[in-house]
Design a protein around this motif. Sequence first.
Motif, PDB file in Angstrom:
ATOM      1  N   ASN A   1       0.826  -1.208   0.000  1.00 57.37           N
ATOM      2  CA  ASN A   1       0.000   0.000   0.000  1.00 57.37           C
ATOM      3  C   ASN A   1       0.864   1.264   0.000  1.00 57.37           C
ATOM      4  O   ASN A   1       0.552   2.248  -0.677  1.00 57.37           O
ATOM      5  N   VAL A   2       1.951   1.240   0.756  1.00 61.80           N
ATOM      6  CA  VAL A   2       2.865   2.389   0.773  1.00 61.80           C
ATOM      7  C   VAL A   2       3.492   2.589  -0.612  1.00 61.80           C
ATOM      8  O   VAL A   2       3.680   3.724  -1.068  1.00 61.80           O
ATOM      9  N   SER A   3       3.794   1.498  -1.294  1.00 62.23           N
ATOM     10  CA  SER A   3       4.366   1.633  -2.645  1.00 62.23           C
ATOM     11  C   SER A   3       3.354   2.273  -3.590  1.00 62.23           C
ATOM     12  O   SER A   3       3.732   3.051  -4.484  1.00 62.23           O
ATOM     13  N   PHE A   4       2.068   1.963  -3.424  1.00 62.53           N
ATOM     14  CA  PHE A   4       1.047   2.623  -4.243  1.00 62.53           C
ATOM     15  C   PHE A   4       0.929   4.096  -3.866  1.00 62.53           C
ATOM     16  O   PHE A   4       0.664   4.950  -4.719  1.00 62.53           O
ATOM     17  N   ALA A   5       1.120   4.404  -2.584  1.00 62.97           N
ATOM     18  CA  ALA A   5       1.115   5.812  -2.167  1.00 62.97           C
ATOM     19  C   ALA A   5       2.268   6.567  -2.822  1.00 62.97           C
ATOM     20  O   ALA A   5       2.125   7.743  -3.188  1.00 62.97           O
ATOM     21  N   LEU A   6       3.408   5.900  -2.987  1.00 56.73           N
ATOM     22  CA  LEU A   6       4.541   6.528  -3.675  1.00 56.73           C
ATOM     23  C   LEU A   6       4.188   6.820  -5.129  1.00 56.73           C
ATOM     24  O   LEU A   6       4.464   7.913  -5.646  1.00 56.73           O
ATOM     25  N   SER A   7       3.559   5.854  -5.795  1.00 51.92           N
ATOM     26  CA  SER A   7       3.130   6.080  -7.175  1.00 51.92           C
ATOM     27  C   SER A   7       2.092   7.196  -7.241  1.00 51.92           C
ATOM     28  O   SER A   7       2.102   8.018  -8.172  1.00 51.92           O
ATOM     29  N   HIS A   8       1.201   7.233  -6.252  1.00 47.34           N
ATOM     30  CA  HIS A   8       0.181   8.285  -6.204  1.00 47.34           C
ATOM     31  C   HIS A   8       0.836   9.654  -6.051  1.00 47.34           C
ATOM     32  O   HIS A   8       0.396  10.642  -6.661  1.00 47.34           O
ATOM     33  N   ALA A   9       1.888   9.708  -5.256  1.00 53.89           N
ATOM     34  CA  ALA A   9       2.606  10.975  -5.093  1.00 53.89           C
ATOM     35  C   ALA A   9       3.285  11.397  -6.395  1.00 53.89           C
ATOM     36  O   ALA A   9       3.411  12.590  -6.693  1.00 53.89           O
ATOM     37  N   LEU A  10       3.698  10.425  -7.203  1.00 55.63           N
ATOM     38  CA  LEU A  10       4.350  10.723  -8.476  1.00 55.63           C
ATOM     39  C   LEU A  10       3.374  11.222  -9.528  1.00 55.63           C
ATOM     40  O   LEU A  10       3.648  12.191 -10.235  1.00 55.63           O
ATOM     41  N   SER A  11       2.214  10.566  -9.634  1.00 51.16           N
ATOM     42  CA  SER A  11       1.349  10.857 -10.787  1.00 51.16           C
ATOM     43  C   SER A  11      -0.133  10.913 -10.464  1.00 51.16           C
ATOM     44  O   SER A  11      -0.948  10.922 -11.384  1.00 51.16           O
ATOM     45  N   GLY A  12      -0.497  10.956  -9.175  1.00 46.61           N
ATOM     46  CA  GLY A  12      -1.922  10.979  -8.838  1.00 46.61           C
ATOM     47  C   GLY A  12      -2.603   9.720  -9.328  1.00 46.61           C
ATOM     48  O   GLY A  12      -2.182   8.613  -9.004  1.00 46.61           O
TER      49      GLY A  12
ATOM     50  N   ASP B   1      -2.869   9.165 -12.632  1.00 49.99           N
ATOM     51  CA  ASP B   1      -2.339   8.924 -13.969  1.00 49.99           C
ATOM     52  C   ASP B   1      -1.505   7.642 -13.892  1.00 49.99           C
ATOM     53  O   ASP B   1      -0.621   7.513 -13.033  1.00 49.99           O
ATOM     54  N   VAL B   2      -1.750   6.721 -14.812  1.00 45.55           N
ATOM     55  CA  VAL B   2      -1.193   5.371 -14.657  1.00 45.55           C
ATOM     56  C   VAL B   2       0.325   5.304 -14.799  1.00 45.55           C
ATOM     57  O   VAL B   2       0.934   4.334 -14.330  1.00 45.55           O
ATOM     58  N   TRP B   3       0.960   6.304 -15.419  1.00 47.40           N
ATOM     59  CA  TRP B   3       2.387   6.139 -15.710  1.00 47.40           C
ATOM     60  C   TRP B   3       3.222   5.978 -14.449  1.00 47.40           C
ATOM     61  O   TRP B   3       4.215   5.224 -14.431  1.00 47.40           O
ATOM     62  N   GLY B   4       2.856   6.665 -13.361  1.00 45.99           N
ATOM     63  CA  GLY B   4       3.639   6.559 -12.133  1.00 45.99           C
ATOM     64  C   GLY B   4       3.579   5.171 -11.526  1.00 45.99           C
ATOM     65  O   GLY B   4       4.554   4.700 -10.914  1.00 45.99           O
ATOM     66  N   TYR B   5       2.456   4.497 -11.682  1.00 48.14           N
ATOM     67  CA  TYR B   5       2.298   3.136 -11.164  1.00 48.14           C
ATOM     68  C   TYR B   5       3.086   2.144 -12.021  1.00 48.14           C
ATOM     69  O   TYR B   5       3.754   1.245 -11.498  1.00 48.14           O
ATOM     70  N   HIS B   6       3.019   2.314 -13.340  1.00 43.49           N
ATOM     71  CA  HIS B   6       3.773   1.420 -14.224  1.00 43.49           C
ATOM     72  C   HIS B   6       5.281   1.629 -14.072  1.00 43.49           C
ATOM     73  O   HIS B   6       6.049   0.666 -14.123  1.00 43.49           O
ATOM     74  N   LEU B   7       5.689   2.872 -13.882  1.00 44.71           N
ATOM     75  CA  LEU B   7       7.120   3.138 -13.707  1.00 44.71           C
ATOM     76  C   LEU B   7       7.671   2.360 -12.524  1.00 44.71           C
ATOM     77  O   LEU B   7       8.705   1.678 -12.636  1.00 44.71           O
ATOM     78  N   LEU B   8       6.982   2.425 -11.395  1.00 46.81           N
ATOM     79  CA  LEU B   8       7.489   1.727 -10.216  1.00 46.81           C
ATOM     80  C   LEU B   8       7.415   0.212 -10.396  1.00 46.81           C
ATOM     81  O   LEU B   8       8.312  -0.520  -9.961  1.00 46.81           O
ATOM     82  N   ASN B   9       6.358  -0.282 -11.056  1.00 49.19           N
ATOM     83  CA  ASN B   9       6.278  -1.720 -11.333  1.00 49.19           C
ATOM     84  C   ASN B   9       7.477  -2.189 -12.147  1.00 49.19           C
ATOM     85  O   ASN B   9       8.099  -3.221 -11.842  1.00 49.19           O
TER      86      ASN B   9
ATOM     87  N   GLY C   1       9.480  -8.157   3.244  1.00 49.27           N
ATOM     88  CA  GLY C   1       8.730  -9.059   2.377  1.00 49.27           C
ATOM     89  C   GLY C   1       7.465  -9.578   3.032  1.00 49.27           C
ATOM     90  O   GLY C   1       6.427  -9.743   2.378  1.00 49.27           O
ATOM     91  N   MET C   2       7.522  -9.831   4.338  1.00 53.53           N
ATOM     92  CA  MET C   2       6.329 -10.289   5.061  1.00 53.53           C
ATOM     93  C   MET C   2       5.217  -9.236   5.004  1.00 53.53           C
ATOM     94  O   MET C   2       4.035  -9.565   5.069  1.00 53.53           O
ATOM     95  N   ALA C   3       5.589  -7.955   4.897  1.00 55.81           N
ATOM     96  CA  ALA C   3       4.605  -6.875   4.820  1.00 55.81           C
ATOM     97  C   ALA C   3       4.160  -6.595   3.399  1.00 55.81           C
ATOM     98  O   ALA C   3       3.359  -5.687   3.176  1.00 55.81           O
ATOM     99  N   ALA C   4       4.707  -7.374   2.435  1.00 55.26           N
ATOM    100  CA  ALA C   4       4.330  -7.186   1.037  1.00 55.26           C
ATOM    101  C   ALA C   4       3.319  -8.222   0.575  1.00 55.26           C
ATOM    102  O   ALA C   4       2.326  -7.898  -0.074  1.00 55.26           O
TER     103      ALA C   4
END
Length: 629
Positions: A75-86, A88-96, A188-191
């Motif tokens: 969830n925190v990783s998605f928050a990071l993507s949200h901070a990058l691009s709201g 907009d999908v590019w921030g999520y794909h970039l981190l993936n 990893g246990m938290a992922a």
Amino acid sequence: MKAAATSPTAPRFPAWAAPVLVAAAVLLAYANSFSVPFLLDDEGSIVSNPTLGSFWDALQPPPGGDTVSGRPLLNVSFALSHALSGLDVWGYHLLNVLIHAGGALLVYGLVRRTAARSGGDAGWFALVVALIWGLHPLQTEAVTYISQRAEALVAFFYLLTLYAFARSVESPAPFRWQVLTVAACALGMAAKEVMVSAPLLVLLYDRIFVAGTFRAAWQARRRLYLLLAATWTVLAWLLWAGAGRGGTAVAGDASSWPYLLTQAGAIVRYVRLSLLPTGQVFDYGTRLVSGLGAVWWQGLVVLALLGATAWALVRRPAAGFLGVLFFAVLAPSSSFLPVLSQVMAEHRMYLPLLAVVVLGVGALRHWLGWRGLVAATVAVPVLAVATLQRNAVYRDPVGLWRDTIRNHPGSDRAHNNLGALLMAQGDLAGAAAEYQEALRLRPDYLRALSNLALVLLQQGDTAGGLARIAELLRLRPEDFDSWVNYARLLEKTGRAADAVAAWEQAAKLRPAAADVRNSLGSALLRVERAADAVEQFAAAVRLKPDDPVYLGNLGSALAAAGGLEEAATAYNRSLALRPDSAAVHAGLALVLRALGRNGEAVTHARDALRIDPGLAAARALLNALTGGQ
């Protein structure tokens, strides 16, 4: 991971070249994935996730069984993507893609260091393995489908745990690498829950590739293994706090045996896709196999693989380790513990694919020497093109679901989801056909039944829509929303008595829903059950004492039941809250006339006409009281 003899014709390259090549190849293979839209589980995990606005909030992911539930690191990783691009999908794909590239680099480092223990040139072998693993199209579901970042993220920390351990046993100052080993395992246990086997795999790696025996491994690194075991408490706490991830998997469920049988077919398919990645399926639906007869030969194959793993642990320990890795990572989702939202899923092979790739490339190297690595290298560009092509399929949601149905026509959910997209595009006939096919495959598919009812109503087939909703309620009588929709449709078709019964069911399910009480009261008035209507409107007013609509309706019901003084009181309370209601002024005027208070009745009739000059009842009353003056 036995190394072949060094060949004078085997290529040599700088130490930095291989990691750069791996990272660049992964980035190029996924360059066309950055515009893939949100799909399926992305809605709950990202689009409507209320916790992504801050990293602190993201540490407490929403419960209920979404992909992020019970997985704060994800969830925190998605928050990071949200901070990058709201949104907009590019921030999520970039981190993936970056997570996947990082995983491929860890594969290179881990395989190179492990293969080097048996001598020979391990660099080329590790490079080929990392490229095949990173570019294999079977990985696309975990990389291109944003929500399945969970799989790539946990694999990254699983690999980092093993890599850091491998570095620790080589380092003259192992402490910092051991700290990283434990930290990576805890993260990893938290992922995702498949991290549960990592501490045991580290111990097995130590026994096979380093210490030689479990006793020696334990004696040399006892404190490390105790700390690794302690990371299980992280997973246990997250599972407890998240109520088992919203109950998406329940041990001992009646579906455990059918689910286990289904996994036999799934594992065989996963292996086939690893070797020949054609006919991939985005969503396999939720259907379980009917019995052992449906998967008997697949079951024998899985038993043979398990037997081969056990044999290899004794006679070929390196190969045995890979077999254990394969089954250990798959076990939490592909054994007896039902995950009924996804009975099969290709993203589950993300990390287990490494075992297949290492065994395959290792076999070629063993049989053909460095020429075997040349043969394996030929597959790299082919796999890269296949990954680009697979990513292109993801870019069109309608095309993705059609591709899913083409390769797996038994996916009930694929037909339902394609129907939803077609309905949104205005293709009602196409949508109805897809919903009907989903119901043919799974007659108790409630969402498809509800969607079919909706599309039939939009097509003007009211009788057909009502019949589908009635069937839905027979299968799921506790569905409050369906009872409400059913009641409203019955009212529109003039079936007033049936509408009363439907509203009564909705009120039983949610007695504190004031709007339902009000709707039930209105339905009772239409069938001339005024006394019962008074009871429902009074309940609505008790729940919301300051609602002028409910008070006005209570006044109307009391007047119809003969309680004129009480009706006047209710009307006056309503007008005190909303003085501009023409209907309430008119109703109060009628009550006041019945009570013989004609002067007050005239005043309220005039107020009603002032607000709504077209109100015929108020006009007729005023004419009767004033003689048309």
